[in-house]
Design a protein around this motif. Sequence first.
Motif, mmCIF file in Angstrom:
data_model
loop_
_atom_site.group_PDB
_atom_site.id
_atom_site.type_symbol
_atom_site.label_atom_id
_atom_site.label_comp_id
_atom_site.label_asym_id
_atom_site.label_seq_id
_atom_site.Cartn_x
_atom_site.Cartn_y
_atom_site.Cartn_z
ATOM 1 N N LEU A 1 30.689 88.262 59.802
ATOM 2 C CA LEU A 1 31.646 87.329 60.389
ATOM 3 C C LEU A 1 32.730 88.144 61.092
ATOM 4 C CD1 LEU A 1 32.618 84.419 60.773
ATOM 5 C CD2 LEU A 1 33.884 84.665 58.629
ATOM 6 N N GLN B 1 32.512 75.146 65.165
ATOM 7 C CA GLN B 1 32.740 74.709 63.786
ATOM 8 C C GLN B 1 32.155 73.333 63.502
ATOM 9 O OE1 GLN B 1 36.733 75.494 62.363
ATOM 10 N NE2 GLN B 1 36.830 73.415 61.563
ATOM 11 N N THR C 1 24.568 81.402 57.958
ATOM 12 C CA THR C 1 25.056 80.125 58.467
ATOM 13 C C THR C 1 23.883 79.242 58.878
ATOM 14 O OG1 THR C 1 25.202 80.919 60.754
ATOM 15 C CG2 THR C 1 27.162 81.184 59.372
ATOM 16 N N LEU D 1 33.163 80.150 65.151
ATOM 17 C CA LEU D 1 32.857 81.301 64.319
ATOM 18 C C LEU D 1 32.076 82.298 65.151
ATOM 19 C CD1 LEU D 1 32.599 78.629 62.413
ATOM 20 C CD2 LEU D 1 31.741 80.276 60.774
ATOM 21 N N TRP E 1 36.903 83.746 63.300
ATOM 22 C CA TRP E 1 36.873 82.290 63.156
ATOM 23 C C TRP E 1 38.191 81.798 63.740
ATOM 24 C CZ3 TRP E 1 34.822 79.434 58.250
ATOM 25 C CH2 TRP E 1 34.789 78.058 58.489
#
Length: 55
Positions: free
Chosen positions: A22, A44, A7, A30, A25
């Motif tokens: 991850l 986000q 990211t 996230l 979310w």
Amino acid sequence: MGKRVTTRRRVPEGFRDAVGRLEFWRDGVLGVRKRDGTLVEIPQETLAAAKVVPG
């Protein structure tokens, strides 16, 4: 969820990267768990780029 991602997010100093799994979310945030176990929470609206990476 569970995929390895990279990211890039906007911060006041420029950009900051995070690579890891991850975990969630939800509610516009996230959660990325880095290799060292640190959980990075990324709003986000600051996200500039993200993608799934092998691993």
